[in-house]
Design a protein around this motif. Sequence first.
Motif, PDB file in Angstrom:
ATOM      1  N   SER A 163       0.857  -1.181   0.000  1.00 51.29           N
ATOM      2  CA  SER A 163       0.000   0.000   0.000  1.00 51.29           C
ATOM      3  C   SER A 163       0.891   1.226   0.000  1.00 51.29           C
ATOM      4  N   ILE A 164       0.267   2.326  -0.277  1.00 50.92           N
ATOM      5  CA  ILE A 164       1.043   3.570  -0.341  1.00 50.92           C
ATOM      6  C   ILE A 164       1.657   3.908   1.018  1.00 50.92           C
ATOM      7  N   SER A 165       1.008   3.474   2.101  1.00 48.37           N
ATOM      8  CA  SER A 165       1.551   3.786   3.429  1.00 48.37           C
ATOM      9  C   SER A 165       2.800   2.975   3.749  1.00 48.37           C
ATOM     10  N   ASN A 166       3.041   1.883   3.009  1.00 48.11           N
ATOM     11  CA  ASN A 166       4.246   1.076   3.213  1.00 48.11           C
ATOM     12  C   ASN A 166       5.405   1.556   2.343  1.00 48.11           C
ATOM     13  N   GLN A 167       5.187   2.580   1.570  1.00 47.50           N
ATOM     14  CA  GLN A 167       6.228   3.131   0.702  1.00 47.50           C
ATOM     15  C   GLN A 167       6.378   4.623   1.012  1.00 47.50           C
ATOM     16  N   ARG A 219      -1.556   9.015   9.891  1.00 48.78           N
ATOM     17  CA  ARG A 219      -0.877   8.968   8.588  1.00 48.78           C
ATOM     18  C   ARG A 219      -1.539   9.911   7.588  1.00 48.78           C
ATOM     19  N   LEU A 220      -2.853   9.958   7.583  1.00 44.63           N
ATOM     20  CA  LEU A 220      -3.559  10.850   6.664  1.00 44.63           C
ATOM     21  C   LEU A 220      -3.242  12.320   6.960  1.00 44.63           C
ATOM     22  N   ILE A 221      -3.195  12.650   8.227  1.00 41.45           N
ATOM     23  CA  ILE A 221      -2.863  14.026   8.600  1.00 41.45           C
ATOM     24  C   ILE A 221      -1.398  14.322   8.265  1.00 41.45           C
ATOM     25  N   GLY A 222      -0.534  13.320   8.413  1.00 45.17           N
ATOM     26  CA  GLY A 222       0.866  13.483   7.999  1.00 45.17           C
ATOM     27  C   GLY A 222       0.971  13.733   6.501  1.00 45.17           C
ATOM     28  N   ILE A 223       0.137  13.059   5.715  1.00 42.81           N
ATOM     29  CA  ILE A 223       0.109  13.279   4.267  1.00 42.81           C
ATOM     30  C   ILE A 223      -0.339  14.702   3.960  1.00 42.81           C
ATOM     31  N   LEU A 224      -1.318  15.207   4.715  1.00 44.49           N
ATOM     32  CA  LEU A 224      -1.740  16.602   4.545  1.00 44.49           C
ATOM     33  C   LEU A 224      -0.605  17.566   4.864  1.00 44.49           C
ATOM     34  N   SER A 225       0.195  17.236   5.861  1.00 44.38           N
ATOM     35  CA  SER A 225       1.353  18.070   6.191  1.00 44.38           C
ATOM     36  C   SER A 225       2.346  18.097   5.035  1.00 44.38           C
ATOM     37  N   LEU A 226       2.586  16.939   4.424  1.00 40.13           N
ATOM     38  CA  LEU A 226       3.506  16.884   3.276  1.00 40.13           C
ATOM     39  C   LEU A 226       2.930  17.625   2.073  1.00 40.13           C
ATOM     40  N   ALA A 227       1.605  17.535   1.871  1.00 39.88           N
ATOM     41  CA  ALA A 227       0.976  18.279   0.778  1.00 39.88           C
ATOM     42  C   ALA A 227       1.128  19.783   1.029  1.00 39.88           C
ATOM     43  N   SER A 228       1.003  20.194   2.281  1.00 36.78           N
ATOM     44  CA  SER A 228       1.204  21.610   2.628  1.00 36.78           C
ATOM     45  C   SER A 228       2.641  22.033   2.349  1.00 36.78           C
ATOM     46  N   PHE A 229       3.583  21.113   2.561  1.00 38.64           N
ATOM     47  CA  PHE A 229       4.985  21.404   2.271  1.00 38.64           C
ATOM     48  C   PHE A 229       5.188  21.617   0.769  1.00 38.64           C
ATOM     49  N   GLY A 230       4.586  20.767  -0.061  1.00 38.66           N
ATOM     50  CA  GLY A 230       4.662  20.950  -1.517  1.00 38.66           C
ATOM     51  C   GLY A 230       4.059  22.276  -1.941  1.00 38.66           C
ATOM     52  N   PHE A 231       2.921  22.618  -1.331  1.00 39.62           N
ATOM     53  CA  PHE A 231       2.270  23.898  -1.595  1.00 39.62           C
ATOM     54  C   PHE A 231       3.215  25.045  -1.242  1.00 39.62           C
ATOM     55  N   LEU A 232       3.862  24.939  -0.088  1.00 41.23           N
ATOM     56  CA  LEU A 232       4.799  25.967   0.363  1.00 41.23           C
ATOM     57  C   LEU A 232       5.970  26.123  -0.604  1.00 41.23           C
ATOM     58  N   THR A 276       4.982   8.050  -0.935  1.00 44.93           N
ATOM     59  CA  THR A 276       3.965   8.841  -0.239  1.00 44.93           C
ATOM     60  C   THR A 276       4.395  10.303  -0.142  1.00 44.93           C
ATOM     61  N   CYS A 277       5.648  10.540   0.227  1.00 46.80           N
ATOM     62  CA  CYS A 277       6.164  11.913   0.320  1.00 46.80           C
ATOM     63  C   CYS A 277       6.114  12.607  -1.032  1.00 46.80           C
ATOM     64  N   PHE A 278       6.554  11.899  -2.069  1.00 47.79           N
ATOM     65  CA  PHE A 278       6.585  12.473  -3.407  1.00 47.79           C
ATOM     66  C   PHE A 278       5.185  12.835  -3.882  1.00 47.79           C
ATOM     67  N   ILE A 279       4.253  11.918  -3.753  1.00 48.52           N
ATOM     68  CA  ILE A 279       2.886  12.165  -4.222  1.00 48.52           C
ATOM     69  C   ILE A 279       2.227  13.275  -3.415  1.00 48.52           C
ATOM     70  N   SER A 280       2.450  13.291  -2.123  1.00 39.06           N
ATOM     71  CA  SER A 280       1.854  14.334  -1.275  1.00 39.06           C
ATOM     72  C   SER A 280       2.383  15.714  -1.633  1.00 39.06           C
ATOM     73  N   CYS A 281       3.699  15.828  -1.792  1.00 40.91           N
ATOM     74  CA  CYS A 281       4.280  17.123  -2.170  1.00 40.91           C
ATOM     75  C   CYS A 281       3.815  17.540  -3.565  1.00 40.91           C
ATOM     76  N   ALA A 282       3.746  16.574  -4.481  1.00 47.51           N
ATOM     77  CA  ALA A 282       3.272  16.880  -5.838  1.00 47.51           C
ATOM     78  C   ALA A 282       1.832  17.376  -5.800  1.00 47.51           C
ATOM     79  N   LEU A 283       1.006  16.790  -4.946  1.00 44.47           N
ATOM     80  CA  LEU A 283      -0.375  17.233  -4.796  1.00 44.47           C
ATOM     81  C   LEU A 283      -0.425  18.686  -4.313  1.00 44.47           C
TER      82      LEU A 283
END
Length: 194
Positions: A7-11, A64-77, A15-22
Amino acid sequence: EFQTRTSISNQPALTCFISCALGIVIARLIDARKLSEVVVAILLIVLFGLISFILRSKYKILSRLIGILSLASFGFLLLVSEEYLFENSLINRTAAIYSEEAVIYGNVLSTPELSSSAISFFLSTDSLIVDSLVIHSKEKIAVSISGREKVDDAFLPKIGQRVQLYGELEHLEDSKNPYEYSYDMKLKESELVR
């Protein structure tokens, strides 16, 4: 027959790449480039990161979902801060106001590319003079010299050489409507002009 499920949570790298890209895609879609958006993105990173850390032992999936939101916020930043810094760079703001002749001092960053009508290269500025106003700024700019027939190849600048150029500043402009793609922005993105 042994099968493993991934799953995406095991990679985590994926996960970081996709979240930042989002986050970058969202910033691009809403055309974010203001200081307030930079501040909101920083606050969201901190808030989502703290909530994710606090909830990590009791609510693993939510954490984990909230962590993904944090990474998406990092990509946005990443994108918003880059756009904000470009919009507010000294040379770009000066070029928006003054379209007069300028004297630019700096070091050549790339080998000049020759075409039938122009010579182009990148320059790291240290100062420029416009209308007797001296501006000190370390930025990377694109230089285009038209009238190639007037320049002898022996006088082409070399990488690292300090040069003094006389010319006109040109402001890099955004597209005028949502479906237009600005060539100036394409140049800025492809060559990392700052």
